[in-house]
Design an enzyme around this catalytic site. Structure first.
Site, PDB file in Angstrom:
ATOM      1  N   GLU A 125      47.404 -47.439 -32.836  1.00 44.40           N
ATOM      2  CA  GLU A 125      46.516 -46.396 -33.167  1.00 44.40           C
ATOM      3  C   GLU A 125      47.047 -44.853 -32.643  1.00 44.40           C
ATOM      4  O   GLU A 125      46.955 -43.994 -33.329  1.00 44.40           O
ATOM      5  CB  GLU A 125      45.201 -46.639 -32.409  1.00 44.40           C
ATOM      6  CG  GLU A 125      44.326 -47.569 -32.628  1.00 44.40           C
ATOM      7  CD  GLU A 125      43.565 -47.525 -34.139  1.00 44.40           C
ATOM      8  OE1 GLU A 125      43.712 -46.110 -34.857  1.00 44.40           O
ATOM      9  OE2 GLU A 125      43.321 -48.284 -34.691  1.00 44.40           O
ATOM     10  N   HIS A 176      45.189 -50.996 -45.799  1.00 38.99           N
ATOM     11  CA  HIS A 176      45.362 -52.072 -44.741  1.00 38.99           C
ATOM     12  C   HIS A 176      46.263 -53.434 -45.499  1.00 38.99           C
ATOM     13  O   HIS A 176      46.784 -53.973 -44.695  1.00 38.99           O
ATOM     14  CB  HIS A 176      44.609 -52.454 -44.002  1.00 38.99           C
ATOM     15  CG  HIS A 176      43.515 -51.257 -43.391  1.00 38.99           C
ATOM     16  ND1 HIS A 176      42.522 -50.944 -43.859  1.00 38.99           N
ATOM     17  CD2 HIS A 176      43.894 -50.244 -42.309  1.00 38.99           C
ATOM     18  CE1 HIS A 176      42.196 -49.614 -43.450  1.00 38.99           C
ATOM     19  NE2 HIS A 176      42.940 -49.608 -42.241  1.00 38.99           N
TER      20      HIS A 176
END
Length: 545
Positions: A360, A447
């Site tokens: 992240e 993703h």
């Protein structure tokens, strides 16, 4: 901007790791602030050099009289080569897709230029046909129309829109068809409590939506207690209290959100300088994971690439734990420059695994550099960058409680069967990710399209075929049936980071990534080096030619 690890979804807590946390304290070292200030000053000076060259470079690039370059970042190699990153304006308006990187020789001569969009900007008028308030209302309406829907397979449905930002006039050039447009931020909340902040680009002539993306991308999942085990932390003494605040790493800190969703929370502090007991029942245990994850990510970038913090400005991020109630997500936000972790199902499984933190926070690095668009092939490269760097953070930490490997989210147990979220050696093992490039890969969820770059990175690092690395078994295939020998993950990471910070632009696709990493390998190791040839072979092995 907020980015997502994606598909790190919800599972039940089944067991807890235990570990006694040992914490060391360093009183705010007098030298640390001056070192950070010096690094920030040096970076500012380099950017100032780039800004000083913006006008002559704009002229040299044959930009129009109404176009100006604004320096965003700059990288200077040891041999004096400069990589100057610019945003662009047209008649004072931001140009979306106008970013470019100018590569200069040490003597100032231009070697090459990488542009996000190549079309010449020449608008017939700067007067929009649709007023700003109408554009804002249209953007809000477009978002409201999605209430109850799940646009991304890993997102919770949007259940409400509570605020609309003012529409800003911009030039849209991402599709190489420059036109006047509005950029509007529409905010809301999702069913699982995740905040939503969507950016919509609408045509200033027709009102048609040209682009939309969610700024908040979440890492959805549950953990099984304390992931990092027994670790040491640098803390700050404040009177009789010891705080989870690290002056040696830009003042980054960890706070308790007390299950709320707004504000900065309360800084963790206690009088005995020992935090957590390794169980989720102790609120400090998740804070230990978060603080250690942030510190390790900082150290990885600094010691590996010389990067001084996520934005390279010496400023540390805030980690917020116990975000929301029964919140099964975690997310990075550029807006608050913070990382937020929920407590998972039944508030008993905090989402604080170290590769989640590394993944992240690496979205923040991407936002500060190439700002890869979060859609199409560039979106896949954005996600892959976080998978690659999150994996490297895990290898850098080398924790006994979380042995490093080429699997993503392996401790989160997304599927409930102990399998990882994603596999870098053969991405398709997750059932959705792409092993190789094909013309439709940009239509996949980012993703899953990230699999092509993840596979490239594994092959470049370790090579093809069956092998055991650090106790984990891998068997990586190649598109062309070739047999590859890896150059090692450290060199592979240097090449990827160089490409990200010096060559990628917001619209870089897989073909552009091949060219960028070859340029990076040439810069670092030479145009005829083994490393350069290995990069070319690894891309061919994933069908990027």
């Amino acid at each position: 901007m907020k980015r997502k690890l994606a598909a790190v979804a919800v599972v039940s807590a089944t067991a807890l790791l235990t570990g006694v946390v040992q914490v060391s304290v360093s009183q705010a070292a007098p030298a640390a602030p001056s070192i950070q200030a010096q690094a920030a000053h040096q970076h500012a000076a380099v950017v100032a050099v780039a800004n000083g060259q913006s006008a002559p470079l704009a002229k040299a690039l044959n930009l129009g009289d109404q176009e100006k370059l604004v320096a965003k970042d700059a990288v200077i190699d040891q041999d004096g080569t400069r990589h100057l990153r610019f945003e662009r304006t047209y008649a004072g308006l931001p140009v979306l897709g106008g970013d470019l990187v100018v590569h200069q020789k040490a003597d100032g001569g231009v070697k090459s230029v990488d542009k996000a969009a190549t079309a010449k900007i020449a608008l017939p008028s700067l007067t929009p046909r649709i007023p700003a308030d109408q554009a804002a209302a249209g953007a809000a309406g477009a978002v409201k129309a999605t209430v109850g829907q799940t646009i991304d397979s890993d997102e919770s449905p949007l259940v409400g829109v509570h605020q609309t930002g003012k529409a800003e006039l911009v030039v849209w050039a991402n599709d190489n068809n420059p036109r006047l447009a509005y950029r509007t931020t529409v905010e809301g909340v999702r069913q699982d409590g995740t905040p939503s902040s969507q950016i919509l680009i609408t045509d200033a002539a027709s009102g048609a939506v040209l682009s939309t993306h969610e700024k908040i991308e979440t890492a959805v999942g549950t953990g099984n207690g304390v992931f990092v085990g027994q670790v040491q932390l640098t803390t700050n003494q404040n009177g009789s209290q010891y705080e989870l605040k690290d002056a040696s790493r830009g003042g980054q800190s960890t706070s308790d959100m007390s299950n709320g969703t707004s504000g900065s929370g309360s800084l963790f502090a206690n009088p005995n300088n020992s935090f957590g007991d390794g169980t989720a029942a102790n609120r400090e245990s998740a804070a230990v994971d978060a603080q250690f994850g942030a510190a390790t990510t900082w150290d990885f970038y600094k010691n590996t690439f010389g990067r001084n913090g996520i934005r390279n400005d010496g400023v540390g991020a805030l980690s917020r734990v116990h975000y929301g109630s029964n919140y099964v997500n975690a997310f990075w936000s550029d807006d608050c420059f913070c990382m937020s972790y929920g407590d998972g199902a039944n508030n008993s499984a905090p989402l604080t695994e170290i590769d989640v933190a590394g993944h992240e926070m690496s979205h923040g690095v991407t936002a500060a550099t190439a700002a890869l668009n979060y859609s199409g092939e560039s979106g896949g490269l954005n996600e892959a960058t976080s998978d690659i760097m999150g994996t490297m953070v895990e290898w850098y930490a080398n924790l006994p409680a979380n042995p490093p490997n080429y699997q993503i989210g392996e401790l989160i147990n997304l599927r409930g069967d102990g399998s990882p979220l994603r596999y870098m050696d053969q991405p398709s093992k997750d059932g959705s990710s792409a092993d190789y490039w094909d013309p439709n890969v940009g239509n996949l969820d980012v993703h899953f399209s990230s699999g092509v770059a993840n596979h490239f990175f594994y092959l470049l690092s370790e090579g093809s075929g069956a092998k055991t690395i650090n106790g984990f078994s891998y068997n990586s295939p190649t598109y062309d049936g070739s047999t590859l020998a890896g150059i090692g993950r450290d060199k592979a990471a240097q090449i990827w980071y160089k490409a990200l910070t010096a060559y990628f632009t917001s619209t870089t696709d897989y073909a552009g990534a091949r060219a960028a990493t070859l340029s990076a390998a040439s810069d670092l190791y030479g145009a005829n080096s083994d490393e350069y040839n290995a990069v070319a072979a690894a891309w061919t092995a994933v069908n990027v030619n």
